[in-house]
Design a protein around this motif. Structure first.
Motif, PDB file in Angstrom:
ATOM      1  N   LYS A  17       0.854  -1.182   0.000  1.00 14.27           N
ATOM      2  CA  LYS A  17       0.000   0.000   0.000  1.00 14.27           C
ATOM      3  C   LYS A  17       0.895   1.239   0.000  1.00 14.27           C
ATOM      4  O   LYS A  17       1.948   1.259   0.623  1.00 14.27           O
ATOM      5  CB  LYS A  17      -0.921   0.000   1.219  1.00 14.27           C
ATOM      6  CG  LYS A  17      -1.879  -1.179   1.240  1.00 14.27           C
ATOM      7  CD  LYS A  17      -2.779  -1.199   0.028  1.00 14.27           C
ATOM      8  CE  LYS A  17      -3.715  -2.385   0.077  1.00 14.27           C
ATOM      9  NZ  LYS A  17      -4.472  -2.584  -1.137  1.00 14.27           N
ATOM     10  N   ARG A  19       1.473   5.600   0.192  1.00 13.70           N
ATOM     11  CA  ARG A  19       1.052   6.875   0.787  1.00 13.70           C
ATOM     12  C   ARG A  19       1.351   7.929  -0.280  1.00 13.70           C
ATOM     13  O   ARG A  19       2.496   8.339  -0.444  1.00 13.70           O
ATOM     14  CB  ARG A  19       1.808   7.127   2.087  1.00 13.70           C
ATOM     15  CG  ARG A  19       1.524   6.055   3.151  1.00 13.70           C
ATOM     16  CD  ARG A  19       2.360   6.238   4.413  1.00 13.70           C
ATOM     17  NE  ARG A  19       2.176   7.534   5.037  1.00 13.70           N
ATOM     18  CZ  ARG A  19       1.134   7.867   5.805  1.00 13.70           C
ATOM     19  NH1 ARG A  19       0.187   6.997   6.033  1.00 13.70           N
ATOM     20  NH2 ARG A  19       1.063   9.069   6.345  1.00 13.70           N
ATOM     21  N   LEU A  46      -7.989   5.431  -2.921  1.00 13.77           N
ATOM     22  CA  LEU A  46      -8.568   5.184  -1.603  1.00 13.77           C
ATOM     23  C   LEU A  46      -9.351   3.867  -1.581  1.00 13.77           C
ATOM     24  O   LEU A  46      -9.271   3.109  -0.612  1.00 13.77           O
ATOM     25  CB  LEU A  46      -9.472   6.344  -1.193  1.00 13.77           C
ATOM     26  CG  LEU A  46      -8.763   7.674  -0.910  1.00 13.77           C
ATOM     27  CD1 LEU A  46      -9.785   8.800  -0.752  1.00 13.77           C
ATOM     28  CD2 LEU A  46      -7.858   7.576   0.307  1.00 13.77           C
ATOM     29  N   HIS A  50      -5.021   2.577  -0.419  1.00 13.43           N
ATOM     30  CA  HIS A  50      -3.881   3.482  -0.326  1.00 13.43           C
ATOM     31  C   HIS A  50      -4.286   4.716   0.465  1.00 13.43           C
ATOM     32  O   HIS A  50      -5.465   5.053   0.554  1.00 13.43           O
ATOM     33  CB  HIS A  50      -3.392   3.882  -1.717  1.00 13.43           C
ATOM     34  CG  HIS A  50      -3.028   2.715  -2.569  1.00 13.43           C
ATOM     35  ND1 HIS A  50      -1.909   1.944  -2.343  1.00 13.43           N
ATOM     36  CD2 HIS A  50      -3.667   2.170  -3.629  1.00 13.43           C
ATOM     37  CE1 HIS A  50      -1.868   0.976  -3.244  1.00 13.43           C
ATOM     38  NE2 HIS A  50      -2.918   1.090  -4.032  1.00 13.43           N
ATOM     39  N   GLU A  51      -3.319   5.404   1.041  1.00  9.94           N
ATOM     40  CA  GLU A  51      -3.570   6.671   1.715  1.00  9.94           C
ATOM     41  C   GLU A  51      -3.183   7.788   0.758  1.00  9.94           C
ATOM     42  O   GLU A  51      -2.183   7.684   0.051  1.00  9.94           O
ATOM     43  CB  GLU A  51      -2.756   6.761   3.000  1.00  9.94           C
ATOM     44  CG  GLU A  51      -3.182   5.740   4.044  1.00  9.94           C
ATOM     45  CD  GLU A  51      -2.375   5.878   5.314  1.00  9.94           C
ATOM     46  OE1 GLU A  51      -2.343   6.986   5.879  1.00  9.94           O
ATOM     47  OE2 GLU A  51      -1.769   4.872   5.719  1.00  9.94           O
ATOM     48  N   GLY A  68     -11.050  12.392  -0.747  1.00  8.82           N
ATOM     49  CA  GLY A  68      -9.840  12.418   0.058  1.00  8.82           C
ATOM     50  C   GLY A  68      -9.655  13.675   0.877  1.00  8.82           C
ATOM     51  O   GLY A  68     -10.523  14.551   0.939  1.00  8.82           O
ATOM     52  N   LYS A  69      -8.499  13.718   1.541  1.00 11.75           N
ATOM     53  CA  LYS A  69      -8.144  14.844   2.403  1.00 11.75           C
ATOM     54  C   LYS A  69      -7.371  15.878   1.586  1.00 11.75           C
ATOM     55  O   LYS A  69      -6.413  15.544   0.895  1.00 11.75           O
ATOM     56  CB  LYS A  69      -7.284  14.347   3.568  1.00 11.75           C
ATOM     57  CG  LYS A  69      -6.876  15.437   4.527  1.00 11.75           C
ATOM     58  CD  LYS A  69      -6.031  14.899   5.668  1.00 11.75           C
ATOM     59  CE  LYS A  69      -5.605  16.046   6.567  1.00 11.75           C
ATOM     60  NZ  LYS A  69      -4.705  15.597   7.615  1.00 11.75           N
ATOM     61  N   PHE A 101       2.805  13.365   6.875  1.00 13.58           N
ATOM     62  CA  PHE A 101       2.158  12.352   6.037  1.00 13.58           C
ATOM     63  C   PHE A 101       3.129  11.234   5.649  1.00 13.58           C
ATOM     64  O   PHE A 101       2.742  10.086   5.504  1.00 13.58           O
ATOM     65  CB  PHE A 101       1.550  12.999   4.793  1.00 13.58           C
ATOM     66  CG  PHE A 101       0.804  12.045   3.915  1.00 13.58           C
ATOM     67  CD1 PHE A 101      -0.357  11.422   4.358  1.00 13.58           C
ATOM     68  CD2 PHE A 101       1.270  11.757   2.646  1.00 13.58           C
ATOM     69  CE1 PHE A 101      -1.047  10.541   3.546  1.00 13.58           C
ATOM     70  CE2 PHE A 101       0.588  10.870   1.821  1.00 13.58           C
ATOM     71  CZ  PHE A 101      -0.580  10.263   2.273  1.00 13.58           C
TER      72      PHE A 101
END
Length: 162
Positions: A17, A19, A46, A50-51, A68-69, A101
């Motif tokens: 995964k 980031r 997402l 995954h982030e 997302g953010k 992050f």
């Protein structure tokens, strides 16, 4: 509304995964092809576990409910196109957000000051970078009767994408 969007088909990512820090010149303050494409990409990443941290300009009045953010970066109104914003690069708050992050990869969607700053910082930090080509900026200088700048724009594009 990208919160419930899932892609057609079954394309599972095989591997660790990630980031992903995604840098976009447009994301939620305008509805155009680039903002929609970036939102679909984030929603897909997402959905695969995954982030994602999106870094880009906003005007405080989102035109779409983004995926997302989003970390808002310092920006100004784009000269001659007030509906667009020009991100000015990596300020100290944005660098702190990136450090926190701890991205494994940078995805750069725009060859703007934010994209160039992110690319340089990623190279200094040893973070892999992928750049997406969305807009034919050399064609824009012709459209706006600034053809004398076409060579310089091509040089910037080559530097960013090479």
């Amino acid at each position: 509304d990208f919160s419930k969007w899932t892609p057609e088909g079954d394309w599972p990512f095989v591997g660790p995964k990630q980031r992903v820090a995604l840098f976009a010149g447009v994301y939620n303050h305008i509805v155009d092809g680039v903002s929609l494409t970036c939102n679909r990409l984030v929603a897909y990443l997402l959905s695969q576990g995954h982030e994602v941290l999106v870094l880009g300009p906003t005007d405080g009045n989102p035109k779409i409910k983004h995926a997302g953010k989003l970390h808002a970066v310092t920006s100004i109104t784009f000269p001659g196109r007030p509906e667009y914003r020009l991100a000015l690069g990596l300020d100290s708050d944005t660098r702190k957000a990136l450090i926190k992050f701890n991205a494994t990869i940078f995805h750069l969607a725009s060859p703007d000051p934010l994209g160039f700053s992110a690319q340089s910082w990623a190279m200094e930090q040893g973070i892999p970078v992928v750049c997406a080509y969305h807009t034919n900026f050399p064609q824009y200088v012709k459209y706006y009767h600034l053809g004398a700048l076409e060579g310089a724009v091509w040089a910037l594009m080559h530097r960013f994408y090479a």
